[in-house]
Design a protein around this motif. Sequence first.
Motif, PDB file in Angstrom:
ATOM      1  N   VAL A   1       8.986   5.167  -3.127  1.00 58.58           N
ATOM      2  CA  VAL A   1       8.832   4.625  -4.478  1.00 58.58           C
ATOM      3  C   VAL A   1       9.155   5.697  -5.519  1.00 58.58           C
ATOM      4  O   VAL A   1       9.780   5.404  -6.545  1.00 58.58           O
ATOM      5  N   GLU A   2       8.779   6.933  -5.261  1.00 57.21           N
ATOM      6  CA  GLU A   2       9.108   8.024  -6.194  1.00 57.21           C
ATOM      7  C   GLU A   2      10.617   8.204  -6.309  1.00 57.21           C
ATOM      8  O   GLU A   2      11.146   8.427  -7.412  1.00 57.21           O
ATOM      9  N   LEU A   3      11.327   8.127  -5.193  1.00 58.34           N
ATOM     10  CA  LEU A   3      12.788   8.242  -5.240  1.00 58.34           C
ATOM     11  C   LEU A   3      13.398   7.101  -6.047  1.00 58.34           C
ATOM     12  O   LEU A   3      14.313   7.320  -6.859  1.00 58.34           O
ATOM     13  N   LEU A   4      12.907   5.885  -5.849  1.00 55.80           N
ATOM     14  CA  LEU A   4      13.419   4.749  -6.617  1.00 55.80           C
ATOM     15  C   LEU A   4      13.098   4.906  -8.101  1.00 55.80           C
ATOM     16  O   LEU A   4      13.939   4.612  -8.965  1.00 55.80           O
ATOM     17  N   ASN A   5      11.895   5.370  -8.411  1.00 48.14           N
ATOM     18  CA  ASN A   5      11.524   5.607  -9.803  1.00 48.14           C
ATOM     19  C   ASN A   5      12.429   6.668 -10.424  1.00 48.14           C
ATOM     20  O   ASN A   5      12.880   6.517 -11.569  1.00 48.14           O
ATOM     21  N   SER A   6      12.705   7.722  -9.691  1.00 47.59           N
ATOM     22  CA  SER A   6      13.590   8.770 -10.202  1.00 47.59           C
ATOM     23  C   SER A   6      14.989   8.223 -10.458  1.00 47.59           C
ATOM     24  O   SER A   6      15.639   8.593 -11.453  1.00 47.59           O
ATOM     25  N   ALA A   7      15.450   7.340  -9.581  1.00 48.62           N
ATOM     26  CA  ALA A   7      16.769   6.726  -9.771  1.00 48.62           C
ATOM     27  C   ALA A   7      16.798   5.877 -11.038  1.00 48.62           C
ATOM     28  O   ALA A   7      17.756   5.941 -11.822  1.00 48.62           O
ATOM     29  N   VAL A   8      15.748   5.087 -11.253  1.00 53.50           N
ATOM     30  CA  VAL A   8      15.663   4.270 -12.472  1.00 53.50           C
ATOM     31  C   VAL A   8      15.660   5.158 -13.704  1.00 53.50           C
ATOM     32  O   VAL A   8      16.368   4.891 -14.688  1.00 53.50           O
ATOM     33  N   GLU A   9      14.864   6.221 -13.679  1.00 54.89           N
ATOM     34  CA  GLU A   9      14.789   7.125 -14.828  1.00 54.89           C
ATOM     35  C   GLU A   9      16.135   7.797 -15.096  1.00 54.89           C
ATOM     36  O   GLU A   9      16.570   7.887 -16.246  1.00 54.89           O
ATOM     37  N   SER A  10      16.802   8.252 -14.045  1.00 51.89           N
ATOM     38  CA  SER A  10      18.100   8.909 -14.223  1.00 51.89           C
ATOM     39  C   SER A  10      19.137   7.946 -14.784  1.00 51.89           C
ATOM     40  O   SER A  10      19.897   8.297 -15.690  1.00 51.89           O
ATOM     41  N   LEU A  11      19.163   6.750 -14.236  1.00 51.74           N
ATOM     42  CA  LEU A  11      20.129   5.762 -14.713  1.00 51.74           C
ATOM     43  C   LEU A  11      19.835   5.362 -16.157  1.00 51.74           C
ATOM     44  O   LEU A  11      20.754   5.230 -16.976  1.00 51.74           O
ATOM     45  N   THR A  12      18.568   5.209 -16.482  1.00 50.65           N
ATOM     46  CA  THR A  12      18.183   4.864 -17.850  1.00 50.65           C
ATOM     47  C   THR A  12      18.629   5.962 -18.816  1.00 50.65           C
ATOM     48  O   THR A  12      19.187   5.677 -19.881  1.00 50.65           O
ATOM     49  N   ASP A  13      18.423   7.218 -18.443  1.00 54.56           N
ATOM     50  CA  ASP A  13      18.847   8.332 -19.288  1.00 54.56           C
ATOM     51  C   ASP A  13      20.369   8.427 -19.373  1.00 54.56           C
ATOM     52  O   ASP A  13      20.919   8.828 -20.402  1.00 54.56           O
ATOM     53  N   ARG A  14      21.049   8.058 -18.301  1.00 50.24           N
ATOM     54  CA  ARG A  14      22.523   8.090 -18.295  1.00 50.24           C
ATOM     55  C   ARG A  14      23.089   7.064 -19.264  1.00 50.24           C
ATOM     56  O   ARG A  14      24.056   7.322 -19.975  1.00 50.24           O
TER      57      ARG A  14
END
Length: 120
Positions: free
Chosen positions: A71-84
């Motif tokens: 879940v942490e990896l998925l959350n990090s992916a969402v955060e990175s994509l949102t910032d991108r």
Amino acid sequence: MENNLKGKSGRRLLNACGYSVAGIGAAWRHEAAFRQELLMAAVLIPIALFSQKPGSDKALLIGSVMLVLIVELLNSAVESLTDRVSLEIHPLAKRAKDTGSAAVMLSLLTMAIIWGLIFL
């Protein structure tokens, strides 16, 4: 629409493993929460393995720890994509990041409940 960047040869599985290792490495380098949770896993998984609990309990204990990492990896992916997409403050970006954070919190709560029920 097909992604032309994906391999079509027998190397697809090998490429996928390489991307996965790169993702874990990126999470380790850029996400303090992932580092903390991975260190927690390094402590808790051996405790589960060496406990005198039945195999099914060990599976639950280890699975709950792995769930937190996933879940942490998925959350990090969402955060990175949102910032991108945009660094501007936007209600939908906040909602995406907050719900990802909530998912991490619920996975940690689930882990705590499972460990508590098995060991207490």
